[in-house]
Design a protein around this motif. Structure first.
Motif, PDB file in Angstrom:
ATOM      1  N   LEU A  79       0.823  -1.210   0.000  1.00 52.53           N
ATOM      2  CA  LEU A  79       0.000   0.000   0.000  1.00 52.53           C
ATOM      3  C   LEU A  79       0.857   1.261   0.000  1.00 52.53           C
ATOM      4  O   LEU A  79       0.657   2.166  -0.804  1.00 52.53           O
ATOM      5  CB  LEU A  79      -0.934  -0.021   1.215  1.00 52.53           C
ATOM      6  CG  LEU A  79      -2.028  -1.097   1.159  1.00 52.53           C
ATOM      7  CD1 LEU A  79      -2.824  -1.104   2.449  1.00 52.53           C
ATOM      8  CD2 LEU A  79      -2.967  -0.818  -0.017  1.00 52.53           C
ATOM      9  N   PHE A  80       1.819   1.283   0.895  1.00 53.03           N
ATOM     10  CA  PHE A  80       2.568   2.546   0.944  1.00 53.03           C
ATOM     11  C   PHE A  80       3.575   2.667  -0.195  1.00 53.03           C
ATOM     12  O   PHE A  80       4.164   3.719  -0.379  1.00 53.03           O
ATOM     13  CB  PHE A  80       3.216   2.772   2.317  1.00 53.03           C
ATOM     14  CG  PHE A  80       4.264   1.791   2.737  1.00 53.03           C
ATOM     15  CD1 PHE A  80       5.504   1.760   2.115  1.00 53.03           C
ATOM     16  CD2 PHE A  80       4.038   0.924   3.795  1.00 53.03           C
ATOM     17  CE1 PHE A  80       6.482   0.883   2.534  1.00 53.03           C
ATOM     18  CE2 PHE A  80       5.011   0.050   4.214  1.00 53.03           C
ATOM     19  CZ  PHE A  80       6.236   0.020   3.582  1.00 53.03           C
TER      20      PHE A  80
ATOM     21  N   CYS B 140       0.080  14.965   6.477  1.00 53.83           N
ATOM     22  CA  CYS B 140      -0.216  13.787   7.296  1.00 53.83           C
ATOM     23  C   CYS B 140       1.062  13.367   8.019  1.00 53.83           C
ATOM     24  O   CYS B 140       2.136  13.288   7.414  1.00 53.83           O
ATOM     25  CB  CYS B 140      -0.731  12.658   6.407  1.00 53.83           C
ATOM     26  SG  CYS B 140      -1.028  11.112   7.281  1.00 53.83           S
ATOM     27  N   ASP B 168      -9.154   7.629   9.005  1.00 48.16           N
ATOM     28  CA  ASP B 168      -9.805   6.336   8.784  1.00 48.16           C
ATOM     29  C   ASP B 168      -9.313   5.304   9.803  1.00 48.16           C
ATOM     30  O   ASP B 168     -10.036   4.930  10.715  1.00 48.16           O
ATOM     31  CB  ASP B 168      -9.525   5.843   7.366  1.00 48.16           C
ATOM     32  CG  ASP B 168     -10.300   4.590   7.038  1.00 48.16           C
ATOM     33  OD1 ASP B 168     -11.230   4.250   7.799  1.00 48.16           O
ATOM     34  OD2 ASP B 168     -10.003   3.942   6.019  1.00 48.16           O
ATOM     35  N   CYS B 206      -0.943   5.195   8.809  1.00 46.86           N
ATOM     36  CA  CYS B 206      -2.190   5.905   9.059  1.00 46.86           C
ATOM     37  C   CYS B 206      -2.871   6.197   7.727  1.00 46.86           C
ATOM     38  O   CYS B 206      -2.242   6.701   6.789  1.00 46.86           O
ATOM     39  CB  CYS B 206      -1.900   7.211   9.806  1.00 46.86           C
ATOM     40  SG  CYS B 206      -3.392   8.185  10.138  1.00 46.86           S
ATOM     41  N   TYR B 207      -4.124   5.863   7.660  1.00 51.14           N
ATOM     42  CA  TYR B 207      -4.884   6.083   6.429  1.00 51.14           C
ATOM     43  C   TYR B 207      -5.983   7.084   6.691  1.00 51.14           C
ATOM     44  O   TYR B 207      -6.639   7.075   7.735  1.00 51.14           O
ATOM     45  CB  TYR B 207      -5.520   4.777   5.953  1.00 51.14           C
ATOM     46  CG  TYR B 207      -4.539   3.879   5.248  1.00 51.14           C
ATOM     47  CD1 TYR B 207      -4.228   4.077   3.912  1.00 51.14           C
ATOM     48  CD2 TYR B 207      -3.930   2.831   5.927  1.00 51.14           C
ATOM     49  CE1 TYR B 207      -3.333   3.265   3.279  1.00 51.14           C
ATOM     50  CE2 TYR B 207      -3.033   2.015   5.296  1.00 51.14           C
ATOM     51  CZ  TYR B 207      -2.735   2.228   3.958  1.00 51.14           C
ATOM     52  OH  TYR B 207      -1.852   1.424   3.330  1.00 51.14           O
ATOM     53  N   ASN B 208      -6.175   7.911   5.695  1.00 46.68           N
ATOM     54  CA  ASN B 208      -7.360   8.750   5.735  1.00 46.68           C
ATOM     55  C   ASN B 208      -8.495   8.028   5.028  1.00 46.68           C
ATOM     56  O   ASN B 208      -8.340   6.873   4.611  1.00 46.68           O
ATOM     57  CB  ASN B 208      -7.075  10.123   5.129  1.00 46.68           C
ATOM     58  CG  ASN B 208      -6.561  10.010   3.700  1.00 46.68           C
ATOM     59  OD1 ASN B 208      -7.013   9.149   2.952  1.00 46.68           O
ATOM     60  ND2 ASN B 208      -5.614  10.853   3.340  1.00 46.68           N
ATOM     61  N   ARG B 211      -8.379   5.729   1.382  1.00 50.22           N
ATOM     62  CA  ARG B 211      -7.331   4.827   1.855  1.00 50.22           C
ATOM     63  C   ARG B 211      -6.212   4.607   0.847  1.00 50.22           C
ATOM     64  O   ARG B 211      -5.064   4.440   1.204  1.00 50.22           O
ATOM     65  CB  ARG B 211      -7.975   3.498   2.244  1.00 50.22           C
ATOM     66  CG  ARG B 211      -6.994   2.459   2.696  1.00 50.22           C
ATOM     67  CD  ARG B 211      -7.671   1.265   3.240  1.00 50.22           C
ATOM     68  NE  ARG B 211      -8.292   1.529   4.540  1.00 50.22           N
ATOM     69  CZ  ARG B 211      -8.582   0.582   5.426  1.00 50.22           C
ATOM     70  NH1 ARG B 211      -8.328  -0.661   5.128  1.00 50.22           N
ATOM     71  NH2 ARG B 211      -9.141   0.865   6.570  1.00 50.22           N
ATOM     72  N   LYS B 213      -4.828   6.497  -1.114  1.00 47.97           N
ATOM     73  CA  LYS B 213      -3.957   7.619  -1.462  1.00 47.97           C
ATOM     74  C   LYS B 213      -3.226   8.159  -0.252  1.00 47.97           C
ATOM     75  O   LYS B 213      -3.809   8.359   0.806  1.00 47.97           O
ATOM     76  CB  LYS B 213      -4.785   8.745  -2.101  1.00 47.97           C
ATOM     77  CG  LYS B 213      -5.268   8.395  -3.510  1.00 47.97           C
ATOM     78  CD  LYS B 213      -5.890   9.611  -4.156  1.00 47.97           C
ATOM     79  CE  LYS B 213      -6.292   9.287  -5.604  1.00 47.97           C
ATOM     80  NZ  LYS B 213      -6.901  10.453  -6.254  1.00 47.97           N
ATOM     81  N   PRO B 215      -0.925   7.476   2.178  1.00 49.53           N
ATOM     82  CA  PRO B 215      -0.856   7.154   3.600  1.00 49.53           C
ATOM     83  C   PRO B 215       0.427   7.724   4.183  1.00 49.53           C
ATOM     84  O   PRO B 215       1.384   7.986   3.464  1.00 49.53           O
ATOM     85  CB  PRO B 215      -0.846   5.631   3.604  1.00 49.53           C
ATOM     86  CG  PRO B 215      -0.186   5.274   2.320  1.00 49.53           C
ATOM     87  CD  PRO B 215      -0.592   6.317   1.335  1.00 49.53           C
TER      88      PRO B 215
END
Lengths: 227, 979
Positions: A79-80, B140, B168, B206-208, B211, B213, B215
């Motif tokens: 994801l990151f 963030c 989120d 940490c996700y807003n 999700r 995009k 993090p």
């Protein structure tokens, strides 16, 4: 009568000779230059093909490297790793002329090598010495160096009178000190962008193969005609 | 603090003064109170974000008790509010507060007030520690950054959401954390009991709400403080120190976070993972090792004298001086200091995988002599040494050094002789091993020679040869009694000593074989000590199957030894070996023992060849012998089974292996299957099966039948003979003479009917056949029929009971033919019995009153010729004549079904047909008989001697003698009609 006849024949022979000799000379020179042009074109194609092969190889290596990199970064790396980073070179090739585009490829490769070095340094802090990631990073970096050398040679062969231009933005800008999470994201962005850049390079080389080498042949032919 | 006191005066004149003093005192106290509870001034904050510690200092005057309040600025939530006792240092009060959350998470507001009991001052000005969630910092962020914590710790992470985004989730190592809101953009969560992280740390992300995009996150490294063991220092060169230790536990922290080491406060650069080494240029005697990382430190100490910690380096430049049977190995030392050191060295010699250790010692040792080597052999040698005095540990092994010993003449071959039964044989010798050949064998020299005649024949064989054929017939040319075969091995260095064997010129007579038993150590063989066995004994063995040019093995036993265990790598289970023990002398060999045995007995590999043959009701099973090769063990016997279906039933166990036949007795007819299995100590073979089908024994059956017939015949003859001998008695017993009636008066016997008053319902006419002898007089009984059984037709008939019927008795036989009743009824049985008694009884007449009609019919029948029955039937139908035997038809259904017509006919006839039942089972006969049977059929008293027994023969007889019969009948008729 016989003597006259003989004189006439000699004169006609001389006239014919003077008429044909320049033609023969032109044909001889032309054939020589055609052979030279053909040989040069073949050399251009070979050099380009070799560069293209290495590009594709490094591209495949970079795909594997990204997998290894993600696996070495811990959980949620998938994801990151999608996060975009500003301090990474643009994967697109700039310039309009082939010489500019080849030079762009070369300078991009130089820039990426600087980033690879940074990523390698960062990862040595995060990985065990025996980690395959460090080895693959070294291998891809080395291959990129080879590819840059090939591009430089190809450029020099195509444009011997044009010096390789310096990068427009000066020396490669590396990111400021980062925390570990930023380092992980940054390394991933570098590798991902590099893979995209190699795709562009491969596409560009295929384009150049039909463009530059043929043009070079035409240019040579034109020069030959001019002489 | 200002001091004050209050004192009271007892003087009354001082009251106004006292009151003034009190007022002044109260005023002073009030003034002092206002000075102590001053508002804290110059409140300042000093945050340590790494340790989440906030140092708060203020000027609080003389007060020592303060209220401290810490609020989250945005949400105005109280984080800390306590009353503190703080002593001033240089007039300044200082209080350290550690935040649970990183100080970057959100802004904190801090204020202080003085307290004295319940009295408090005003709050100081609020000091704000700015967090990173200010609008100006809109990115963030996740905190704390790159923190290193010990395993098991609890850490609070906070996420500051990007400005304008919605929080989120906060993930720790991929797992969602429970979070609380700290401010408008900040959320925090705590992870408890953290486990060790990987080398790259544990990701906190940490996700807003979007999700996918952008993090943000941080990495935390969870590990252990250093833990070391096995710290020891030693010297290689007798000058410097090399210290080793082991990381007893992996800290799980790498890179910049790994442990750093210092030895006696000098840094040690380490690269190794587990075993660490650090070198000090000079031996110091005492060492302190300290390991430090982010989580703590660990130290170890060591101390020793240098000569007690000598660890020699490996010898270098190893070389050798080689001979055939020994070699000298030399080496050098890296450090000159070893030259004066007394050393002990270990030499490891390896040859063909076998290692031999040799220990030598000496000052500055640099060579060793290796003896007892083998020629032409490859050796590898390694050397390591240690200090002999105060031995600490062995040094490192040198690199393996290889050398090869020189070549030498070969050893004498081990030679033996094998003789066939046809005066041929082979001189055999064992191929020399590498150890025996001492170099490449170039060939063998074989010599046959006679010492007496000094004649010899020599042959050269190639290196691979191990046998030389001999023929005693050719050897006979030597004309000597003692021929010696000699073999010599050769290599590049020369010839071996000759190996000899005396050729036996006469065949050895075989002696009996005994059983050899294999043990763990082989086949043990023992023998008596023999002084003549000057060169010892030889045990040879062969495969028992072999008969010619066998592959013989042997072992030579030194003189004086009286036992040996024979072992061979070639022994195979299931193979019978024959062992022969020879004594060896200069004159030759002498066979002492022969044994045979198996290394391991197996079940036979093949079965017997089974055959069967029938012997009357027995089956003879016979089978052949299993070939020796297939026995694979000593046969202990045979088991004979009867195969019934899939089961084998053991019939007999034949332990005698010589008996190869067995008779199975008492078998019934049909198919039988037999299985014979040979067995050894290892078990049975698969078995041979044969089937046989037993057929009926016809001869015996015929014999039985003939015997039965003979016995029967003999019995009959005896009975007949007895009967003949006792015929008078028989006649008297079974055929008594009928006594003549004794009548008053003159009842002379006359020819004619004798009227006898019969019973009320029948008339019995006893006829005495005149031409029979007295013994054959027959009495024919016409049984009296029950009226009820007469049949319905009889019911209405008039029974002449009114007047007695007359029974005519003739002393003559009416019919010679025996009565043959066809129906098993009472009448039949009675008739049969009478028949057996050869008594003929017949009705001779039934006297009834109305007989005129009968006579007419009879006469008519007579005129028509043998049709009396029809007439009588007609007549009987009307008259209901007496029909004594009609009941014989009733019991038979067949008759009832098939003979209604005859029944009707009989009924309609109504005449007397005493024997008509004989003809019912034969309609033809019945018809014929019925049509022709002479029947008196008259209710009148008629003396009849013939009509009641219809018979074809009789009819025939009647036809042959029509005149006489008719005459007789007529005479009888006349006589019967007499009143």
């Amino acid at each position: 009568m016989n003597g006259r006849v003989q004189r006439m024949s000699f004169q006609q022979f001389m006239e014919l000779t003077t008429t044909l000799l320049p033609l023969l000379l032109v044909m001889a020179v032309d054939s020589t230059r055609t052979v030279a042009a053909s040989s040069s074109n073949q050399q251009c194609g070979n050099s380009l093909q070799q560069t293209l092969k290495l590009t594709r190889f490094v591209q495949k290596e970079s795909v594997l490297l990204i997998k290894t990199y993600k696996a070495a970064q811990g959980e949620m790396s998938e994801l990151f790793c999608k996060v975009s980073v500003n301090d990474v070179p643009d994967p697109n090739i700039s310039g309009l002329e082939p010489s500019e585009r080849i030079a762009s490829i070369y300078t991009h490769l130089q820039a990426f090598m600087a980033h690879f070095k940074r990523v390698y340094e960062q990862q040595t802090d995060l990985q065990l010495p025996s980690s395959p990631l460090l080895g693959e990073l070294t291998a891809v970096s080395s291959r990129s160096r080879d590819l840059a050398a090939l591009m430089n040679g190809f450029y020099q062969s195509l444009f011997p009178n044009l010096p390789m231009p310096e990068p427009a933005g000066g020396p490669t800008m590396l990111p400021p000190p980062q925390n570990v999470f930023q380092q992980k994201v940054y390394g991933c962005a570098v590798l991902r962008t590099y893979k995209e850049f190699l795709s562009n390079v491969a596409r560009e080389l295929r384009t150049l193969k039909g463009k530059v080498c043929r043009r070079r042949m035409e240019t040579n032919t034109f020069l030959l005609r001019m002489t | 603090m200002p001091q004050f006191s209050v004192s009271a005066s007892s003087k009354s004149n001082c009251c106004p003064l006292w009151l003034i003093w009190v007022l002044l005192g109260l005023s002073a106290v009030h003034t002092h109170a206002k000075d102590v509870l001053g508002v804290p001034q110059q409140v300042s904050l000093s945050p340590d974000r790494f340790s989440r510690q906030l140092s708060i200092s203020w000027l609080g005057g003389a007060a020592t008790t303060f209220d401290l309040m810490i609020l989250r600025t945005e949400l105005n939530e109280s984080v800390f509010y306590e009353t503190l006792s703080v002593n001033p240092v240089s007039g300044q009060h200082l209080w350290n507060w550690t935040s649970a959350e990183p100080l970057e998470c959100t802004s904190l507001s801090i204020k202080v007030r003085s307290r004295d009991g319940h009295m408090t001052s005003e709050w100081s000005n609020t000091q704000i520690l700015r967090g990173n969630d200010l609008p100006s910092n809109d990115k963030c962020q996740v905190y704390p950054l790159d923190r290193v914590v010990p395993v098991g710790a609890n850490t609070t992470f906070c996420c500051i959401v990007e400005e304008g985004k919605v929080f989120d989730d906060l993930f720790y190592s991929g797992a969602v954390m429970n979070t609380t809101r700290l401010s408008r953009r900040t959320y925090a969560g705590t992870v408890v009991n953290q486990g060790p992280s990987s080398s790259s740390g544990t990701n906190v992300v940490c996700y807003n709400s979007l999700r996918a995009k952008e993090p943000c996150g941080t990495v935390v490294f969870v590990g252990y403080p250093p833990l070391l063991s096995d710290f020891v220092c030693e010297t290689h060169d007798l000058i410097s120190a090399v210290c080793h230790w082991t990381e007893a536990r992996d800290t799980m922290l790498y890179g910049k976070r790994r442990s750093s080491y210092s030895l006696n406060k000098r840094d040690c650069l380490q690269r190794g993972q587990k075993h660490k080494v650090c070198t000090v240029d000079h031996w110091e005697g005492n060492w302190t090792l300290v390991a430090v990382n982010f989580l703590g430190q660990y130290s170890l100490n060591d101390s020793a004298e240098i000569l007690n910690r000598v660890h020699l380096v490996a010898p270098t430049k190893v070389s050798s001086v080689v001979n055939a049977w020994n070699a000298t190995v030399l080496w050098q030392w890296k450090y000159r200091s070893y030259s004066s050191l007394r050393l002990v060295c270990q030499v490891e010699l390896t040859c063909n995988g076998t290692k031999t250790n040799l220990t030598v010692s000496g000052v500055g040792l640099q060579s060793v002599v290796l003896s007892d080597l083998y020629p032409e052999e490859d050796y590898s040698v390694q050397v390591r040494c240690g200090a002999q005095l105060n031995f600490w540990k062995w040094g490192n092994w040198s690199e393996p050094f290889t050398f090869k010993t020189d070549t030498y003449v070969p050893e004498a071959p081990d030679v033996w002789i094998w003789m066939n039964r046809d005066n041929t044989g082979r001189i055999v010798w064992k191929p020399l091993t590498r150890r025996q050949s001492h170099g490449q064998i170039t060939g063998y020299e074989f010599t046959l020679w006679s010492a007496e005649e000094n004649v010899q024949h020599t042959q050269i064989f190639s290196p691979g040869t191990t046998a030389a054929p001999i023929n005693l017939t050719q050897i006979a040319a030597f004309s000597s009694d003692k021929i010696i075969a000699t073999i010599i091995a050769k290599n590049v260095k020369g010839s071996s000593q000759p190996a000899s064997v005396v050729v036996p010129l006469r065949l050895t007579e075989p002696i009996a074989l005994s059983r050899a038993v294999y043990t763990e150590r082989g086949f043990p063989m023992t023998w008596q000590s023999d002084a003549n066995a000057t060169c010892g004994h030889v045990v040879e063995w062969i495969d028992a199957v072999c008969t010619r040019d066998c592959s013989v093995e042997w072992i030579k036993v030194a003189a004086g030894q009286t036992n040996v265990s024979v072992v061979s790598a070639n022994f195979q289970p299931g193979v019978r070996y024959i062992f022969s023990l020879y004594s060896c002398s200069s004159e030759g060999r002498e066979l002492l023992q022969r044994q045979q045995g198996y290394v391991q007995e197996l079940v036979p590999s093949s079965s017997v060849l089974l055959s069967t043959s029938q012997q009357n009701s027995d089956v003879l099973l016979s089978w052949g012998e299993i070939p020796l090769l297939n026995r694979r063990g000593f046969l202990l016997g045979y088991n004979v089974y009867n195969s019934t279906g899939s089961e084998l039933k053991l019939l007999v166990n034949l332990p005698d292996k010589g008996n190869r036949s067995y008779t199975v007795k008492g078998l019934s007819e049909g198919s039988h299957k037999f299985t014979v299995k040979a067995y050894t100590s290892a078990g049975e073979d698969t078995g041979a099966t044969a089937s046989i089908t037993l057929e009926l024994y016809a001869d015996w059956l015929i014999l039985e039948i003939l015997t039965s017939l003979g016995i029967t015949t003999l019995f009959l003859v005896i009975v007949s003979f007895i009967c003949y001998k006792k015929r008078k008695w028989v006649k008297k017993a079974f055929y008594p003479d009928i006594p003549e009636p004794k009548l008053p008066g003159d009842w002379s016997r006359r020819q004619g009917p004798l009227d006898v008053k019969p019973s009320s319902h029948s008339i019995m006419h006893i006829v005495e056949k005149p031409e029979w002898d007295s013994s054959k007089e027959a009495l024919v009984v016409i049984p009296e029929e029950d009226e009820d059984e007469e049949g319905q037709g009889m019911g209405d008939e008039p029974v002449d009971t009114d007047e007695p019927t007359s029974l005519s008795y003739y002393n003559q036989v009416v019919d010679e033919r025996p009565i043959r009743p066809r129906f098993p009824d009472s009448s039949d049985s009675s008739a049969s019995s009478l028949d057996s008694a050869r008594t003929d009884v017949t009705y001779t007449g039934i006297q009834t009153s109305g007989s005129s009609l009968v006579f007419q019919l009879d006469s008519q029948a007579s005129a028509e010729g043998h049709q009396p029955h029809a007439d009588m039937s007609v007549n009987g139908g009307g008259g209901g004549d007496y029909r004594p035997q009609m009941q014989a038809r009733a019991p038979s259904d067949d008759i009832a079904l098939v003979s209604p017509e005859p029944f009707i006919e009989a009924a309609s006839g109504g005449g007397y047909k005493p024997q008509s039942s004989w003809h019912l089972d034969s309609p033809v006969e019945g018809e014929e008989s019925g049509g022709r049977a002479p029947s008196l059929g008259s209710p009148t008293s008629v003396a009849s001697t013939q009509f009641l027994l219809p018979d074809g023969e009789e009819d025939t007889e009647e036809r042959r003698q029509p005149s006489s019969s008719a005459t007789t009948w007529f005479t009888n008729l006349l006589s019967s009609t007499k009143p």
